[in-house]
Design a protein around this motif. Structure first.
Motif, PDB file in Angstrom:
ATOM      1  N   GLY A 169       0.853  -1.189   0.000  1.00  0.00           N
ATOM      2  CA  GLY A 169       0.000   0.000   0.000  1.00  0.00           C
ATOM      3  C   GLY A 169       0.885   1.234   0.000  1.00  0.00           C
ATOM      4  O   GLY A 169       1.882   1.306  -0.712  1.00  0.00           O
ATOM      5  N   PRO A 170       0.592   2.223   0.873  1.00  0.00           N
ATOM      6  CA  PRO A 170       1.409   3.434   0.897  1.00  0.00           C
ATOM      7  C   PRO A 170       2.698   3.291   1.718  1.00  0.00           C
ATOM      8  O   PRO A 170       3.572   4.143   1.665  1.00  0.00           O
ATOM      9  N   ARG A 171       2.841   2.181   2.439  1.00  0.00           N
ATOM     10  CA  ARG A 171       3.976   2.000   3.355  1.00  0.00           C
ATOM     11  C   ARG A 171       5.185   1.419   2.626  1.00  0.00           C
ATOM     12  O   ARG A 171       5.119   0.354   2.018  1.00  0.00           O
ATOM     13  N   ILE A 172       6.320   2.118   2.722  1.00  0.00           N
ATOM     14  CA  ILE A 172       7.572   1.629   2.138  1.00  0.00           C
ATOM     15  C   ILE A 172       8.121   0.550   3.066  1.00  0.00           C
ATOM     16  O   ILE A 172       8.320   0.792   4.255  1.00  0.00           O
ATOM     17  N   ILE A 173       8.354  -0.646   2.515  1.00  0.00           N
ATOM     18  CA  ILE A 173       8.879  -1.737   3.340  1.00  0.00           C
ATOM     19  C   ILE A 173      10.300  -2.129   2.949  1.00  0.00           C
ATOM     20  O   ILE A 173      10.922  -2.954   3.593  1.00  0.00           O
ATOM     21  N   GLY A 174      10.824  -1.499   1.881  1.00  0.00           N
ATOM     22  CA  GLY A 174      12.184  -1.798   1.476  1.00  0.00           C
ATOM     23  C   GLY A 174      12.603  -0.987   0.270  1.00  0.00           C
ATOM     24  O   GLY A 174      11.800  -0.279  -0.349  1.00  0.00           O
ATOM     25  N   THR A 175      13.887  -1.082  -0.027  1.00  0.00           N
ATOM     26  CA  THR A 175      14.448  -0.387  -1.185  1.00  0.00           C
ATOM     27  C   THR A 175      15.245  -1.394  -2.013  1.00  0.00           C
ATOM     28  O   THR A 175      15.664  -2.437  -1.517  1.00  0.00           O
ATOM     29  N   GLY A 176      15.453  -1.033  -3.252  1.00  0.00           N
ATOM     30  CA  GLY A 176      16.217  -1.912  -4.132  1.00  0.00           C
ATOM     31  C   GLY A 176      16.971  -1.116  -5.171  1.00  0.00           C
ATOM     32  O   GLY A 176      16.757   0.091  -5.328  1.00  0.00           O
ATOM     33  N   ALA A 177      17.844  -1.802  -5.870  1.00  0.00           N
ATOM     34  CA  ALA A 177      18.576  -1.219  -6.983  1.00  0.00           C
ATOM     35  C   ALA A 177      18.716  -2.274  -8.070  1.00  0.00           C
ATOM     36  O   ALA A 177      19.005  -3.442  -7.780  1.00  0.00           O
ATOM     37  N   ILE A 178      18.489  -1.866  -9.306  1.00  0.00           N
ATOM     38  CA  ILE A 178      18.618  -2.778 -10.440  1.00  0.00           C
ATOM     39  C   ILE A 178      20.098  -3.091 -10.649  1.00  0.00           C
ATOM     40  O   ILE A 178      20.908  -2.193 -10.820  1.00  0.00           O
ATOM     41  N   VAL A 179      20.436  -4.370 -10.635  1.00  0.00           N
ATOM     42  CA  VAL A 179      21.802  -4.813 -10.872  1.00  0.00           C
ATOM     43  C   VAL A 179      22.004  -5.143 -12.342  1.00  0.00           C
ATOM     44  O   VAL A 179      23.014  -4.796 -12.939  1.00  0.00           O
ATOM     45  N   GLN A 180      21.011  -5.828 -12.926  1.00  0.00           N
ATOM     46  CA  GLN A 180      21.132  -6.228 -14.335  1.00  0.00           C
ATOM     47  C   GLN A 180      19.756  -6.283 -14.966  1.00  0.00           C
ATOM     48  O   GLN A 180      18.867  -6.975 -14.469  1.00  0.00           O
ATOM     49  N   LEU A 181      19.571  -5.554 -16.064  1.00  0.00           N
ATOM     50  CA  LEU A 181      18.330  -5.629 -16.836  1.00  0.00           C
ATOM     51  C   LEU A 181      18.395  -6.835 -17.753  1.00  0.00           C
ATOM     52  O   LEU A 181      19.361  -6.990 -18.502  1.00  0.00           O
ATOM     53  N   LEU A 182      17.394  -7.675 -17.700  1.00  0.00           N
ATOM     54  CA  LEU A 182      17.338  -8.838 -18.589  1.00  0.00           C
ATOM     55  C   LEU A 182      16.315  -8.639 -19.698  1.00  0.00           C
ATOM     56  O   LEU A 182      16.449  -9.204 -20.772  1.00  0.00           O
ATOM     57  N   ASN A 183      15.285  -7.855 -19.428  1.00  0.00           N
ATOM     58  CA  ASN A 183      14.264  -7.560 -20.427  1.00  0.00           C
ATOM     59  C   ASN A 183      14.684  -6.287 -21.161  1.00  0.00           C
ATOM     60  O   ASN A 183      14.540  -5.181 -20.645  1.00  0.00           O
ATOM     61  N   GLU A 184      15.216  -6.456 -22.356  1.00  0.00           N
ATOM     62  CA  GLU A 184      15.739  -5.320 -23.122  1.00  0.00           C
ATOM     63  C   GLU A 184      14.654  -4.308 -23.478  1.00  0.00           C
ATOM     64  O   GLU A 184      14.947  -3.145 -23.750  1.00  0.00           O
ATOM     65  N   LYS A 185      13.414  -4.729 -23.478  1.00  0.00           N
ATOM     66  CA  LYS A 185      12.299  -3.816 -23.748  1.00  0.00           C
ATOM     67  C   LYS A 185      12.265  -2.684 -22.711  1.00  0.00           C
ATOM     68  O   LYS A 185      11.839  -1.577 -23.017  1.00  0.00           O
TER      69      LYS A 185
END
Length: 192
Positions: A169-185
C-alpha cells in the motif's frame, strides 16, 4: 559448478568441454566411474563434478527415460532460458527493519509487493524471487530476480543502478537497486 576449483572456465559450455576432455565422450556413468583417480594433478574437482553428473544422468534416466548427457544438458539449458525470459531484472533488495516501518513478519520468495521508481507515480506489482534464500526477515538484504506487471508502461525507462522502493500500500517496506536488466524492452536508450 561455481563451487569447484575449476581451471578458469566461466560458463557452462567451457565446463562441459573440460569435463568431456577429462572423462571422454560420450559422457556416460560407466566412463566417469571407470576413470582412474589421480588427485596429484589438482583434478579433485573433476572427480567431484563427475560424481554429480553420474547422479544427474541416473536421475534423468529414472524420471525422464533420458540418459544422453548432451540431450539432458540441452533440456536443462532450454528450461532455464525460458525461465530467464520471464525475468525483467535482477536487483539487490534491502528490507526495512520493523523499527524503520518495515514488515513485522518475514517475506517468502515469490512475494509481490508494489514497486515504485522515483521518476514516476505509477506503481507496479513486482514478483520477487529470492536468490539463494527462500525467506527474508525484516532488516535483511537479498538478491532477487524481479518480474513486473507494467512492462509496457516502463518500456525504455529503466537502467542498471536505478533505485526503487517496494511497498505494501502506501507503506515503504524496502528499497532496491537494479543490478542487471534482462528484459531489453525496459532498457532506457543510452542517448536519453
Amino acid at each position: 559448478m561455481n563451487d569447484w576449483d575449476t581451471e578458469g572456465q566461466i560458463n557452462i559450455a567451457e565446463f562441459i568441454k573440460e569435463t568431456k576432455d577429462f572423462f571422454g565422450t560420450p559422457l556416460t556413468p560407466n566412463k566417469i566411474n571407470s576413470k582412474p583417480v589421480n588427485l596429484s594433478d589438482g583434478s579433485a574437482w573433476k572427480y567431484e563434478a563427475g560424481s554429480s553428473l553420474v547422479e544427474m544422468i541416473r536421475l534423468s534416466q529414472q524420471v525422464y527415460q533420458q540418459s544422453d548427457f548432451d540431450q539432458i544438458i540441452e533440456n536443462i539449458i532450454g528450461y532455464y532460458q525460458v525461465q530467464l525470459e520471464k525475468i525483467d531484472f535482477l536487483a539487490d533488495l534491502k528490507y526495512l527493519d520493523t523499527s524503520e516501518g518495515g514488515r513485522k513478519t518475514p517475506a517468502f520468495s515469490k512475494y509481490r509487493p508494489q514497486i515504485k521508481f522515483g521518476f514516476d507515480d505509477m506503481q507496479t506489482s513486482g514478483e520477487q524471487t529470492f536468490i539463494n534464500k527462500t525467506v527474508v526477515n525484516p532488516g535483511e538484504e537479498v538478491e532477487a530476480s524481479i518480474r513486473i506487471i507494467a512492462v509496457d508502461h516502463f518500456k525504455n525507462r529503466l537502467q542498471e543502478g536505478m533505485a526503487f522502493e517496494f511497498r505494501e500500500g502506501p507503506r515503504i517496506i524496502g528499497t532496491g537497486a537494479i543490478v542487471q536488466l534482462l528484459n531489453e524492452k525496459l532498457r532506457k536508450p543510452a542517448d536519453d
